[in-house]
Motif scaffolding. Structure first.
Motif, PDB file in Angstrom:
ATOM      1  N   LEU A 173      -2.982 -20.627 -15.788  1.00  0.00           N
ATOM      2  CA  LEU A 173      -2.562 -19.497 -14.938  1.00  0.00           C
ATOM      3  C   LEU A 173      -2.984 -18.181 -15.569  1.00  0.00           C
ATOM      4  O   LEU A 173      -3.496 -17.280 -14.891  1.00  0.00           O
ATOM      5  CB  LEU A 173      -1.038 -19.486 -14.757  1.00  0.00           C
ATOM      6  N   ASP A 174      -2.774 -18.063 -16.860  1.00  0.00           N
ATOM      7  CA  ASP A 174      -3.121 -16.816 -17.568  1.00  0.00           C
ATOM      8  C   ASP A 174      -4.608 -16.514 -17.441  1.00  0.00           C
ATOM      9  O   ASP A 174      -4.997 -15.398 -17.127  1.00  0.00           O
ATOM     10  CB  ASP A 174      -2.750 -16.914 -19.057  1.00  0.00           C
ATOM     11  N   ALA A 175      -5.449 -17.517 -17.689  1.00  0.00           N
ATOM     12  CA  ALA A 175      -6.899 -17.295 -17.636  1.00  0.00           C
ATOM     13  C   ALA A 175      -7.339 -16.919 -16.221  1.00  0.00           C
ATOM     14  O   ALA A 175      -8.219 -16.073 -16.029  1.00  0.00           O
ATOM     15  CB  ALA A 175      -7.641 -18.550 -18.109  1.00  0.00           C
ATOM     16  N   ILE A 234     -19.483 -12.963 -20.690  1.00  0.00           N
ATOM     17  CA  ILE A 234     -19.445 -13.936 -19.583  1.00  0.00           C
ATOM     18  C   ILE A 234     -20.320 -15.150 -19.918  1.00  0.00           C
ATOM     19  O   ILE A 234     -19.931 -16.295 -19.682  1.00  0.00           O
ATOM     20  CB  ILE A 234     -19.928 -13.284 -18.265  1.00  0.00           C
ATOM     21  N   ASP A 235     -21.513 -14.893 -20.494  1.00  0.00           N
ATOM     22  CA  ASP A 235     -22.381 -16.019 -20.886  1.00  0.00           C
ATOM     23  C   ASP A 235     -21.634 -16.975 -21.813  1.00  0.00           C
ATOM     24  O   ASP A 235     -21.724 -18.201 -21.665  1.00  0.00           O
ATOM     25  CB  ASP A 235     -23.638 -15.515 -21.597  1.00  0.00           C
ATOM     26  N   GLU A 236     -20.901 -16.401 -22.751  1.00  0.00           N
ATOM     27  CA  GLU A 236     -20.187 -17.263 -23.709  1.00  0.00           C
ATOM     28  C   GLU A 236     -19.057 -18.036 -23.043  1.00  0.00           C
ATOM     29  O   GLU A 236     -18.801 -19.196 -23.383  1.00  0.00           O
ATOM     30  CB  GLU A 236     -19.644 -16.432 -24.877  1.00  0.00           C
ATOM     31  N   VAL A 237     -18.382 -17.380 -22.087  1.00  0.00           N
ATOM     32  CA  VAL A 237     -17.306 -18.068 -21.362  1.00  0.00           C
ATOM     33  C   VAL A 237     -17.887 -19.275 -20.619  1.00  0.00           C
ATOM     34  O   VAL A 237     -17.371 -20.395 -20.713  1.00  0.00           O
ATOM     35  CB  VAL A 237     -16.614 -17.108 -20.360  1.00  0.00           C
ATOM     36  N   GLU A 238     -18.995 -19.048 -19.900  1.00  0.00           N
ATOM     37  CA  GLU A 238     -19.566 -20.144 -19.108  1.00  0.00           C
ATOM     38  C   GLU A 238     -20.116 -21.244 -20.027  1.00  0.00           C
ATOM     39  O   GLU A 238     -19.958 -22.442 -19.745  1.00  0.00           O
ATOM     40  CB  GLU A 238     -20.659 -19.614 -18.168  1.00  0.00           C
ATOM     41  N   GLU A 239     -20.753 -20.840 -21.119  1.00  0.00           N
ATOM     42  CA  GLU A 239     -21.286 -21.845 -22.046  1.00  0.00           C
ATOM     43  C   GLU A 239     -20.165 -22.674 -22.697  1.00  0.00           C
ATOM     44  O   GLU A 239     -20.339 -23.870 -22.949  1.00  0.00           O
ATOM     45  CB  GLU A 239     -22.154 -21.175 -23.116  1.00  0.00           C
ATOM     46  N   LEU A 240     -19.036 -22.018 -22.925  1.00  0.00           N
ATOM     47  CA  LEU A 240     -17.897 -22.744 -23.499  1.00  0.00           C
ATOM     48  C   LEU A 240     -17.393 -23.793 -22.496  1.00  0.00           C
ATOM     49  O   LEU A 240     -17.154 -24.955 -22.865  1.00  0.00           O
ATOM     50  CB  LEU A 240     -16.784 -21.741 -23.839  1.00  0.00           C
ATOM     51  N   ALA A 241     -17.255 -23.380 -21.240  1.00  0.00           N
ATOM     52  CA  ALA A 241     -16.803 -24.332 -20.208  1.00  0.00           C
ATOM     53  C   ALA A 241     -17.791 -25.502 -20.112  1.00  0.00           C
ATOM     54  O   ALA A 241     -17.385 -26.673 -20.059  1.00  0.00           O
ATOM     55  CB  ALA A 241     -16.660 -23.634 -18.860  1.00  0.00           C
ATOM     56  N   ILE A 242     -19.086 -25.188 -20.121  1.00  0.00           N
ATOM     57  CA  ILE A 242     -20.103 -26.239 -19.996  1.00  0.00           C
ATOM     58  C   ILE A 242     -20.048 -27.194 -21.189  1.00  0.00           C
ATOM     59  O   ILE A 242     -20.068 -28.421 -21.031  1.00  0.00           O
ATOM     60  CB  ILE A 242     -21.509 -25.615 -19.865  1.00  0.00           C
ATOM     61  N   SER A 243     -19.961 -26.639 -22.396  1.00  0.00           N
ATOM     62  CA  SER A 243     -19.995 -27.540 -23.557  1.00  0.00           C
ATOM     63  C   SER A 243     -18.729 -28.405 -23.606  1.00  0.00           C
ATOM     64  O   SER A 243     -18.788 -29.578 -23.989  1.00  0.00           O
ATOM     65  CB  SER A 243     -20.217 -26.763 -24.853  1.00  0.00           C
ATOM     66  N   ARG A 244     -17.610 -27.853 -23.164  1.00  0.00           N
ATOM     67  CA  ARG A 244     -16.387 -28.669 -23.123  1.00  0.00           C
ATOM     68  C   ARG A 244     -16.493 -29.774 -22.066  1.00  0.00           C
ATOM     69  O   ARG A 244     -16.029 -30.894 -22.286  1.00  0.00           O
ATOM     70  CB  ARG A 244     -15.167 -27.779 -22.847  1.00  0.00           C
ATOM     71  N   ARG A 251      -6.161 -31.035 -13.520  1.00  0.00           N
ATOM     72  CA  ARG A 251      -5.114 -30.039 -13.786  1.00  0.00           C
ATOM     73  C   ARG A 251      -5.646 -28.674 -14.235  1.00  0.00           C
ATOM     74  O   ARG A 251      -5.081 -28.013 -15.091  1.00  0.00           O
ATOM     75  CB  ARG A 251      -4.123 -30.607 -14.818  1.00  0.00           C
ATOM     76  N   GLY A 252      -6.760 -28.266 -13.615  1.00  0.00           N
ATOM     77  CA  GLY A 252      -7.282 -26.933 -13.861  1.00  0.00           C
ATOM     78  C   GLY A 252      -7.118 -26.056 -12.636  1.00  0.00           C
ATOM     79  O   GLY A 252      -6.386 -26.402 -11.707  1.00  0.00           O
ATOM     80  N   PRO A 253      -7.834 -24.914 -12.608  1.00  0.00           N
ATOM     81  CA  PRO A 253      -7.766 -24.005 -11.459  1.00  0.00           C
ATOM     82  C   PRO A 253      -8.513 -24.608 -10.270  1.00  0.00           C
ATOM     83  O   PRO A 253      -9.279 -25.567 -10.440  1.00  0.00           O
ATOM     84  CB  PRO A 253      -8.511 -22.771 -11.974  1.00  0.00           C
ATOM     85  N   ARG A 254      -8.354 -24.033  -9.077  1.00  0.00           N
ATOM     86  CA  ARG A 254      -9.141 -24.500  -7.930  1.00  0.00           C
ATOM     87  C   ARG A 254     -10.600 -24.198  -8.199  1.00  0.00           C
ATOM     88  O   ARG A 254     -10.986 -23.050  -8.371  1.00  0.00           O
ATOM     89  CB  ARG A 254      -8.718 -23.792  -6.642  1.00  0.00           C
ATOM     90  N   GLY A 255     -11.432 -25.252  -8.259  1.00  0.00           N
ATOM     91  CA  GLY A 255     -12.842 -25.072  -8.556  1.00  0.00           C
ATOM     92  C   GLY A 255     -13.499 -26.431  -8.585  1.00  0.00           C
ATOM     93  O   GLY A 255     -12.893 -27.430  -8.174  1.00  0.00           O
ATOM     94  N   ALA A 256     -14.742 -26.485  -9.064  1.00  0.00           N
ATOM     95  CA  ALA A 256     -15.447 -27.767  -9.091  1.00  0.00           C
ATOM     96  C   ALA A 256     -16.530 -27.758 -10.159  1.00  0.00           C
ATOM     97  O   ALA A 256     -16.899 -26.700 -10.686  1.00  0.00           O
ATOM     98  CB  ALA A 256     -16.060 -28.076  -7.723  1.00  0.00           C
ATOM     99  N   ALA A 316     -10.720 -20.384 -16.646  1.00  0.00           N
ATOM    100  CA  ALA A 316      -9.571 -21.281 -16.517  1.00  0.00           C
ATOM    101  C   ALA A 316     -10.014 -22.755 -16.559  1.00  0.00           C
ATOM    102  O   ALA A 316      -9.284 -23.614 -17.060  1.00  0.00           O
ATOM    103  CB  ALA A 316      -8.809 -20.984 -15.221  1.00  0.00           C
ATOM    104  N   ILE A 317     -11.220 -23.033 -16.041  1.00  0.00           N
ATOM    105  CA  ILE A 317     -11.762 -24.398 -16.159  1.00  0.00           C
ATOM    106  C   ILE A 317     -11.949 -24.735 -17.643  1.00  0.00           C
ATOM    107  O   ILE A 317     -11.605 -25.838 -18.092  1.00  0.00           O
ATOM    108  CB  ILE A 317     -13.099 -24.540 -15.386  1.00  0.00           C
ATOM    109  N   ALA A 318     -12.473 -23.773 -18.411  1.00  0.00           N
ATOM    110  CA  ALA A 318     -12.653 -24.004 -19.857  1.00  0.00           C
ATOM    111  C   ALA A 318     -11.317 -24.343 -20.521  1.00  0.00           C
ATOM    112  O   ALA A 318     -11.231 -25.264 -21.342  1.00  0.00           O
ATOM    113  CB  ALA A 318     -13.302 -22.780 -20.515  1.00  0.00           C
ATOM    114  N   VAL A 319     -10.276 -23.618 -20.137  1.00  0.00           N
ATOM    115  CA  VAL A 319      -8.946 -23.878 -20.709  1.00  0.00           C
ATOM    116  C   VAL A 319      -8.479 -25.297 -20.346  1.00  0.00           C
ATOM    117  O   VAL A 319      -8.007 -26.052 -21.197  1.00  0.00           O
ATOM    118  CB  VAL A 319      -7.911 -22.842 -20.195  1.00  0.00           C
TER     119      VAL A 319
END
Ligand SMILES: *Cc1c(COP(=O)(O)O)cnc(C)c1O
Length: 427
Positions: free
Chosen positions: A50-52, A77-87, A239-244, A275-278
């Motif tokens: 929720l926080d993210a 932003i690049d780092e946020v997206e890369e973090l989500a992808i690597s996770r 159990r993440g945010p609405r997304g895909a 939030a997906i990364a989280v």
């Protein structure tokens, strides 16, 4: 008026600028807290998710992919997206992940755009047997722009008939084969689908929107190594945010990325990506593996308690998070039963059952699942109680007995008050 009693209240600040909206959000929060949520595609996300989601990342445009963007200012932003992808890659063990699809339906549309021409044939599970609208329903673009052919479940078994899948695939030679769906109570046999896809030269797509959290938690076999393309929402069992997300082998990575952007979408929703990364970090924990196995234990306990009360379960039970109930033997249709249950504090949805003689807007069944109640800490020992309330509410609904439904709702409010949800103050 909604009480504002604790500093935890997420909407306290919003109430100062937009009290009308804050009131609605609080009312929805209370509703989510007071009901037993059995909709199998819903969950309660963590406070961290929720926080993210509620951050100023929503302010940023970042069309393109990391280090290849069309706007400046992408250092973070690049780092946020890369973090989500690597996770995502490490959690599911895939070569490639795209975390930009806005939701499950646009993710699936990107798959068609990547691999199909208008009019091309594909094979998927019939909607009325548990498929999804985006798997070629006539009311979906996917059913009008392309040529869907469908497999179904066996009349007696309620399970997908792999011989039928093979027969149709050999006759129709589809370009894509979809497996997965929205009302499948049993395990999906990915190796068997993969063998058929190879025989007929089709790509296999696994749509694991419902079961991604079970796959991540190790309680459902993985499609990785069998399906070339994997589609999932992030907001159901994961159990993440609405997304895909779309996950692929290296071979198909480029085609998928191009289909998502610029094929279908503009700027990704960066607050959602965060939030997906989280959620992916949370899903990689031992705690989440326990959560996933508890979802299944709860579903089996609930199925057993319902069967004891004479409920007719499609396929006779469940292997996963989901139970599909045919109410024909209870002399009530799905829709009035779902409405009575909702009034009684049990939230679920009416649903077609395989070979349903009734129409989709008033079908014979209801569909339930345990991801949300499991998040709240409910355990197998609580499931007989939920089954008893369901039984009582269905019978009360048939007699139009509003007093009984309201009494059950009061009992359920008392019961759920012991199971907190993130984002809502516990009394
Ligand atoms: C939920 C779901 C989708 C679509 O997701 P939305 O986010 O609602 O667009 C696609 N496929 C399956 C199997 C689903 O269960």
């Amino acid at each position: 008026m909604t009480d504002r009693t604790t500093p935890l209240d997420l909407t306290a600040r919003l109430a100062e600028s937009d009290p009308q909206l804050a009131e609605l959000i609080d009312a929805e929060g209370r509703r989510q807290f007071e009901k037993i949520r059995l909709i199998p595609s819903e969950n309660y996300v963590s406070r961290a998710v929720l926080d993210a989601t509620g951050t100023l990342l929503t302010n940023k445009y970042s069309e393109g992919y990391a280090h290849k963007r069309y706007y400046e200012g992408q250092q973070f932003i690049d780092e946020v997206e890369e973090l989500a992808i690597s996770r995502a890659k490490s959690l599911f063990g895939v070569d490639h992940a795209n975390v930009q699809p806005y939701s499950g339906s646009p993710a699936n549309l990107a798959i068609y755009l990547a691999f199909m021409q208008p009019g091309d044939t594909f094979l998927s599970l019939e909607l009325a047997h548990g498929g999804h609208l985006t798997h070629g329903s006539p009311v979906s673009a996917t059913g009008t722009w392309f040529r869907p052919v469908h497999y179904g479940v066996g009349h007696e078994t309620g399970r997908i008939d792999m011989d039928q899948v093979r027969d149709i695939a050999q006759k129709e030679r589809p370009k894509l084969i979809f497996c997965g769906g929205t009302a499948i109570p049993r395990l999906i046999d990915f190796p068997a689908f993969s063998a058929i896809a190879r025989e007929v030269g089709a790509l296999l797509v696994a749509d694991i929107a419902h079961i991604a959290g079970l796959v991540a938690g190790g309680v459902h076999p993985t499609p990785v190594g069998h399906a070339e393309v994997i589609s999932t929402t992030t907001h159901k069992t994961l159990r993440g945010p609405r997304g895909a997300m779309l996950m692929t082998t290296e071979e198909h990575a480029k085609a998928i990325d191009k289909a998502v952007f610029p094929g279908l979408q503009g700027g990704p929703h960066n607050h959602t990506t965060a939030a997906i990364a989280v959620a992916l970090k949370e899903a990689a924990t031992e705690e989440f593996r326990l959560y996933a196995s508890q979802i299944v234990a709860n579903a089996k306990a609930l199925a057993e308690a319902l069967a004891e009360r004479g409920f007719d379960l499609v396929s006779g039970g469940t292997d996963n998070h989901l139970i599909l109930i045919d109410l024909t033997n209870k002399d009530v249709a799905g829709k009035p039963a779902a409405k009575a249950l909702d009034r009684a504090g049990i939230e679920l949805n009416f649903n077609t059952v395989p070979f349903d003689p009734r129409k989709p807007w008033s079908p014979s069944g209801i569909r339930i699942g345990t991801p949300a109640v499991t998040t709240r800490g409910m355990a197998p020992e609580h499931m007989p109680r939920i089954a008893a309330w369901m039984d009582e509410a269905v019978e009360a609904g048939k007699k139009d007995d509003g007093d009984s439904l309201d009494r059950i709702a009061a009992e359920i409010r008392e019961f759920t008050s012991a199971f907190p949800i993130p984002g809502w103050p516990t009394p």
